[in-house]
Design an enzyme around this catalytic site. Structure first.
Site, PDB file in Angstrom:
ATOM      1  N   GLU A  14       0.778  -1.173  -0.027  1.00  0.00           N
ATOM      2  CA  GLU A  14       0.049  -0.001   0.063  1.00  0.00           C
ATOM      3  C   GLU A  14       0.861   1.378  -0.044  1.00  0.00           C
ATOM      4  OE1 GLU A  14      -3.181   0.406   3.024  1.00  0.00           O
ATOM      5  OE2 GLU A  14      -4.024   1.817   1.883  1.00  0.00           O
ATOM      6  N   ASP A  34      -0.445  -5.346   3.654  1.00  0.00           N
ATOM      7  CA  ASP A  34      -0.780  -4.003   4.025  1.00  0.00           C
ATOM      8  C   ASP A  34      -0.178  -4.083   5.563  1.00  0.00           C
ATOM      9  OD1 ASP A  34      -2.003  -1.639   4.882  1.00  0.00           O
ATOM     10  OD2 ASP A  34      -4.160  -2.470   4.603  1.00  0.00           O
ATOM     11  N   ILE A  39      -0.495  -1.634   7.981  1.00  0.00           N
ATOM     12  CA  ILE A  39      -1.483  -1.113   9.032  1.00  0.00           C
ATOM     13  C   ILE A  39      -2.879  -1.237   8.051  1.00  0.00           C
ATOM     14  CG2 ILE A  39      -2.407   0.373  10.735  1.00  0.00           C
ATOM     15  CD1 ILE A  39       0.369   0.944  11.406  1.00  0.00           C
ATOM     16  N   ASP A  40      -3.653  -2.291   8.357  1.00  0.00           N
ATOM     17  CA  ASP A  40      -4.986  -2.398   7.913  1.00  0.00           C
ATOM     18  C   ASP A  40      -5.918  -1.805   8.853  1.00  0.00           C
ATOM     19  OD1 ASP A  40      -7.013  -2.733   5.704  1.00  0.00           O
ATOM     20  OD2 ASP A  40      -7.707  -4.218   7.384  1.00  0.00           O
ATOM     21  N   THR A  43      -6.064   2.030   9.447  1.00  0.00           N
ATOM     22  CA  THR A  43      -5.362   3.010   9.853  1.00  0.00           C
ATOM     23  C   THR A  43      -5.986   4.092  10.484  1.00  0.00           C
ATOM     24  OG1 THR A  43      -3.685   2.887   8.223  1.00  0.00           O
ATOM     25  CG2 THR A  43      -3.790   4.907   9.247  1.00  0.00           C
ATOM     26  N   ASP A  90      -5.838  -5.405   1.021  1.00  0.00           N
ATOM     27  CA  ASP A  90      -6.829  -5.547   1.912  1.00  0.00           C
ATOM     28  C   ASP A  90      -7.411  -6.828   2.183  1.00  0.00           C
ATOM     29  OD1 ASP A  90      -6.952  -2.716   2.665  1.00  0.00           O
ATOM     30  OD2 ASP A  90      -8.174  -2.240   1.034  1.00  0.00           O
TER      31      ASP A  90
HETATM   32  P1  2AM Z   1      -6.808   1.109   5.572  1.00  0.00           P
HETATM   33  O1  2AM Z   1      -6.926   1.034   6.678  1.00  0.00           O
HETATM   34  O2  2AM Z   1      -5.564  -0.092   5.220  1.00  0.00           O
HETATM   35  O3  2AM Z   1      -6.974   2.167   4.593  1.00  0.00           O
HETATM   36  C1  2AM Z   1     -12.256   0.361   6.113  1.00  0.00           C
HETATM   37  O4  2AM Z   1     -13.558   0.197   6.051  1.00  0.00           O
HETATM   38  C2  2AM Z   1     -11.595  -0.791   5.678  1.00  0.00           C
HETATM   39  O5  2AM Z   1     -11.334  -0.414   3.943  1.00  0.00           O
HETATM   40  C3  2AM Z   1      -9.960  -0.565   6.075  1.00  0.00           C
HETATM   41  O6  2AM Z   1      -9.420  -2.361   5.776  1.00  0.00           O
HETATM   42  C4  2AM Z   1      -9.257   0.186   5.172  1.00  0.00           C
HETATM   43  O7  2AM Z   1      -7.791  -0.018   4.906  1.00  0.00           O
HETATM   44  C5  2AM Z   1     -10.056   0.119   3.724  1.00  0.00           C
HETATM   45  N1  2AM Z   1      -9.990   1.293   3.044  1.00  0.00           N
HETATM   46  C6  2AM Z   1      -9.919   2.547   3.409  1.00  0.00           C
HETATM   47  N2  2AM Z   1      -9.980   3.292   2.244  1.00  0.00           N
HETATM   48  C7  2AM Z   1      -9.892   2.496   1.383  1.00  0.00           C
HETATM   49  C8  2AM Z   1      -9.984   2.799  -0.123  1.00  0.00           C
HETATM   50  N3  2AM Z   1      -9.734   3.893  -0.652  1.00  0.00           N
HETATM   51  N4  2AM Z   1      -9.696   1.735  -1.068  1.00  0.00           N
HETATM   52  C9  2AM Z   1      -9.717   0.420  -0.552  1.00  0.00           C
HETATM   53  N5  2AM Z   1      -9.938   0.242   0.765  1.00  0.00           N
HETATM   54  C10 2AM Z   1      -9.787   1.483   1.576  1.00  0.00           C
HETATM   55 CA    CA Z   2      -3.298   0.310   5.414  1.00  0.00          CA
END
Ligand code: 2AM
Ligand code: CA
Length: 270
Positions: A73, A91, A93-94, A96, A219
């Protein structure tokens, strides 16, 4: 041609120990002041920790597996044209937003794919110190406990579904009225804000499905492998297979409710 068993076992154990090391580092730093930046929009957050953790794995891969590729990412990855080779899909940190606001409810997610086939999956719930893992055709584990196969007799009205509340508001991708009906027809809903954790809950059976309209490969890479190893299924919202490089909607669930969910989602899709 599948990865041989011994190579895979060594790789699995290395990734496991690196994940535990990265997790311990995050826990150690969890109360330090954070530098928070936004990416594509004001809700899309990134911190120095996301980059640090990704760099940690990118460096390990370069040193121990220079012929492997990285799809990730935060910018340390390779540009992939296709699914050939051994690819780490990471990822760092999933969740964030949870990391920033709650200092919990986030995960490190790593899926390792060989020629596009998911071989190894890890999801690490860092603050609870729960490590979910799986190897293809070798079962899935939560820490040292093997996860049982999912209950094949689950009905929709006794299921808990994870999804984002956004899809219940007026939006451009799905008819919120159909989504609202789905919410009424299931036993309960949850929103955790980390796709990887939501996959792990489906795998352990504490949730029966996770539905989302748009995920990036990192993700779902690990989650898909872990869910598969307990007999769960992962597709897009119209029931089609998802590939390692796809940016896609996702339905991951207990197979006994998959047909019903896809039926609702086909009706909801705009
Ligand atoms: P992240 O924290 O790594 O960005 C939140 O509902 C989930 O969707 C999290 O797993 C988040 O991952 C992911 N997510 C957030 N924004 C996103 C985006 N623009 N595209 C795809 N996944 C997203
Ligand atoms: Ca992330």
């Amino acid at each position: 041609m599948y990865m041989d068993v011994i190579t895979r076992e060594i790789l699995f154990n290395r990734v496991r120990s690196w994940m535990l090391e990265a997790g311990a580092f995050i826990r150690h730093k969890i109360n330090d002041p954070l530098v928070i930046n936004t990416k594509s929009n004001p809700k899309d957050l990134v911190t120095e920790m996301d980059r640090k953790v990704e760099f940690f794995f990118a460096s390990k891969i370069k040193r121990y597996y220079p012929d492997h590729l990285l799809l990730s990412e935060e910018g340390y990855g390779d540009k992939l044209a296709d699914t050939s080779g051994t690819v780490w899909v990471i990822d760092p940190i999933d969740g964030t937003m949870n990391f920033v606001h709650q200092k919990q409810n986030f995960a490190i997610s790593i899926g390792i794919y060989d020629q596009g086939v998911g071989e190894i999956g890890f999801i690490y719930d860092v603050m609870r110190n729960n490590l979910f893992s799986a190897m293809r055709k070798n079962g899935a584990y939560k820490n040292d406990q093997r996860l049982p196969r999912l209950d094949e007799n689950k009905s929709l009205n006794e299921s808990i579904i994870c999804l984002n509340h956004y899809w219940l508001t007026e939006n451009r991708l799905v008819d919120e009225k159909v989504m609202q009906q789905l919410i009424k027809d299931v036993r309960g809903t949850r929103t955790y804000g980390s796709a990887a954790l939501e996959f792990s809950y489906v795998a352990e059976g504490s949730a029966d499905a996770y539905i989302t309209m748009g995920l990036e490969p990192w993700d779902f890479a690990a989650g898909k492998i872990i869910v598969q190893e307990v007999g769960g299924v992962t597709t897009n919202i119209t029931g089609e297979e998802v590939g390692m490089l796809d940016r896609t909607s996702i339905v991951t669930c207990n197979p006994s409710i998959q047909g019903f969910l896809i039926e609702y989602l086909m009706k909801a899709k705009k």
